[in-house]
Design a protein around this motif. Sequence first.
Motif, PDB file in Angstrom:
ATOM      1  N   VAL A   1      -5.554 -51.280 -29.089  1.00  0.00           N
ATOM      2  CA  VAL A   1      -6.655 -51.335 -28.134  1.00  0.00           C
ATOM      3  C   VAL A   1      -6.571 -50.128 -27.209  1.00  0.00           C
ATOM      4  N   VAL A   2      -7.706 -49.455 -27.021  1.00  0.00           N
ATOM      5  CA  VAL A   2      -7.745 -48.302 -26.123  1.00  0.00           C
ATOM      6  C   VAL A   2      -8.390 -48.684 -24.801  1.00  0.00           C
ATOM      7  N   ALA A   3      -9.510 -49.364 -24.880  1.00  0.00           N
ATOM      8  CA  ALA A   3     -10.214 -49.721 -23.648  1.00  0.00           C
ATOM      9  C   ALA A   3     -11.186 -50.857 -23.908  1.00  0.00           C
ATOM     10  N   LEU A   4     -11.625 -51.483 -22.812  1.00  0.00           N
ATOM     11  CA  LEU A   4     -12.608 -52.564 -22.910  1.00  0.00           C
ATOM     12  C   LEU A   4     -13.741 -52.285 -21.932  1.00  0.00           C
ATOM     13  N   ALA A   5     -14.922 -52.734 -22.299  1.00  0.00           N
ATOM     14  CA  ALA A   5     -16.050 -52.582 -21.380  1.00  0.00           C
ATOM     15  C   ALA A   5     -17.014 -53.740 -21.572  1.00  0.00           C
ATOM     16  N   PRO A   6     -17.638 -54.177 -20.493  1.00  0.00           N
ATOM     17  CA  PRO A   6     -18.617 -55.261 -20.623  1.00  0.00           C
ATOM     18  C   PRO A   6     -19.867 -54.754 -21.338  1.00  0.00           C
ATOM     19  N   THR A   7     -20.587 -55.645 -21.966  1.00  0.00           N
ATOM     20  CA  THR A   7     -21.857 -55.264 -22.598  1.00  0.00           C
ATOM     21  C   THR A   7     -22.995 -55.881 -21.804  1.00  0.00           C
ATOM     22  N   ASP A   8     -24.213 -55.615 -22.238  1.00  0.00           N
ATOM     23  CA  ASP A   8     -25.360 -56.171 -21.528  1.00  0.00           C
ATOM     24  C   ASP A   8     -25.553 -57.650 -21.821  1.00  0.00           C
ATOM     25  N   THR A   9     -24.946 -58.108 -22.915  1.00  0.00           N
ATOM     26  CA  THR A   9     -25.009 -59.525 -23.206  1.00  0.00           C
ATOM     27  C   THR A   9     -23.913 -60.212 -22.399  1.00  0.00           C
ATOM     28  N   PRO A  10     -24.284 -61.116 -21.521  1.00  0.00           N
ATOM     29  CA  PRO A  10     -23.251 -61.762 -20.695  1.00  0.00           C
ATOM     30  C   PRO A  10     -22.226 -62.460 -21.584  1.00  0.00           C
ATOM     31  N   GLY A  11     -20.976 -62.336 -21.225  1.00  0.00           N
ATOM     32  CA  GLY A  11     -19.933 -63.019 -21.987  1.00  0.00           C
ATOM     33  C   GLY A  11     -19.417 -62.232 -23.173  1.00  0.00           C
ATOM     34  N   HIS A  12     -20.008 -61.053 -23.415  1.00  0.00           N
ATOM     35  CA  HIS A  12     -19.540 -60.237 -24.536  1.00  0.00           C
ATOM     36  C   HIS A  12     -18.862 -58.976 -24.033  1.00  0.00           C
ATOM     37  N   VAL A  13     -17.887 -58.515 -24.815  1.00  0.00           N
ATOM     38  CA  VAL A  13     -17.116 -57.342 -24.413  1.00  0.00           C
ATOM     39  C   VAL A  13     -17.038 -56.381 -25.599  1.00  0.00           C
ATOM     40  N   LEU A  14     -17.112 -55.094 -25.286  1.00  0.00           N
ATOM     41  CA  LEU A  14     -16.963 -54.083 -26.320  1.00  0.00           C
ATOM     42  C   LEU A  14     -15.526 -53.556 -26.236  1.00  0.00           C
ATOM     43  N   VAL A  15     -14.813 -53.590 -27.356  1.00  0.00           N
ATOM     44  CA  VAL A  15     -13.421 -53.144 -27.360  1.00  0.00           C
ATOM     45  C   VAL A  15     -13.295 -51.880 -28.183  1.00  0.00           C
ATOM     46  N   ARG A  16     -12.716 -50.880 -27.577  1.00  0.00           N
ATOM     47  CA  ARG A  16     -12.495 -49.655 -28.344  1.00  0.00           C
ATOM     48  C   ARG A  16     -11.075 -49.658 -28.880  1.00  0.00           C
TER      49      ARG A  16
END
Lengths: 359, 224
Positions: free
Chosen positions: A305-320
């Motif tokens: 895992v490099v980083a995490l960021a929230p997405t526009d969909t509540p409750g979802h996360v984008l993981v790099r």
Amino acid sequence: MSFQIDARFKIERRDFTLDVDLKLPGQGVTALFGHSGSGKTTCLRAMAGLERAETGYFALGDEIWQDETRRHFVPPHRRALGVVFQEASLFPHLSVRRNILFGEQRAPVSERRFVLGEIAELLGIGHLLDRAPEQLSGGERQRVAIARALLAAPRILLMDEPLAALDLKRKLEILPYLERLHAELSLPIIYVSHAPDEVARLADHLVLLDQGKVVASGALNEVLSRIDLPEAFADDAGVVIQARIAAHEDDELTRLEFPGGQIFVSRHDGPVGTQVRCRIHASDVSLALAPPLQSSILNCVTASVVALAPTDTPGHVLVRLEASGEPLLARVTKRSVEKLGIRPGLMLRAQIKAVALLA
Amino acid sequence: MAENDLSAIWLTLKLASVVTLLLLLIGTPISWWLARTRSRLKGVVGAIVALPLVLPPTVLGFYLLVVMGPHGPVGKLTEALGIGMLPFTFPGLVIASVFYSMPFVVQPIQNAFEAIGDRPLEAAATLRASPWDAFWSVAVPLARPGFLSGAILGFAHTVGEFGIVLMIGGNIPDKTRVVSVQIYDHVEALEYTAAHWLAGGMVLFSFLVLLGLYTFNPARRKSL
């Protein structure tokens, strides 16, 4: 003979402002990607000199075509460039052959780089040369337009959504030719598009434009794997991996290898050793802490895992993620992140549910 | 047919040919400018070119007579240059006809140029064609139907003019007496048979011209 392309334009219209400052590689395909109204076509027209930016600078290496600080502007007909428009815009009063030779006849002999016969073969239009443009299909017309642009001996090829006016079937018919252009000609191509698939298939360098501004510019995967992009680009989050066909297996699967591991896809016809591109959507990647022993999902690579960021969909996360240096994106729920304790540095397994083979 | 009738026919054809040629030369740049300009003067110039469509020929003829006459600016100029007075000469008739038939040539060509749009010219520019080159190699060939319509209409309209010929040219045999004036003379002299020959000939000519225009050039019918 690599050079850099410098493009700075500021164009103000009543309801629209384009303000870009780009440094692009003088080789390969650079995609200008954005939704309609993002200014990508205006940017391309400014490069061609069809639109004169009040504040503008455009240079290919040391050849400066526009520098408004000293009111220098080379008109389009004195620029060694080729433009392919959305509609082929062939001259209806000339045969296909005379269309293609239109630019060549006007290009200095010493600058000519392409020969009609070779280009006609590359684009598969040799049998069309004596026809009239109106007798061609949309896809054929666009291929003729590309040949016409190339024969004018350009130092750069500008393509303004060359596939947008075509139906899916014609698009699929032309894409392989564009890939051949990319592979066989050493000519920088600026490719304007709003279709993520075309970009994923063709681009080496990607510029994201939104409302006349540059949101991101960099190598294709570097940009695609960013997790901080605005909403407008989040839906299509995913990466493109460059893989090699390693083997065709007995059970109708093809094994691909890329630096991050290996993946299986449905049988592909290409010979072993062929380079192919695959697109992996973030929403098709799920994460697990241990190798799943009992799962129908074949493709599973080790990644950190490099980083995490929230997405526009509540409750979802984008993981790099990174698999041996290859970026991957995964879209997971916040609950999973908490349950698995996903945090930067963690090694885990990325399960890839679907791979789109782009060729 | 009498000799003076043949002379009138010959003069008419000569006048129409010269005028059509001149109008193609003068009208083409005007049409191009009107089709491509974003200048505010476009409306003004367009209206001036179209004036002969609505003005009675006598009005146009009257002013041309004044301007080209001994006290008019053009008249003084031609006098000073040793050319002499233009009214009641063939060149004077040519000049008057050029003005009078101008819209019939300019408008079809302008429409044809406008129909081309920007794209083919932009494509030509990106293929290293200078604006001058693109005009001849792309715009003119694409506007060919417009040139054809313009030439035919200009020619036919010049053949058919009457009022302006009387005002500027008068009625001088072999110099300014064209067919339409000759018919008028015949009718005044009650020479109906001679008038019939010429008038019938005009009807046939005009019909054939329009038939040709509509048959061989159907695409332009709407813009006429």
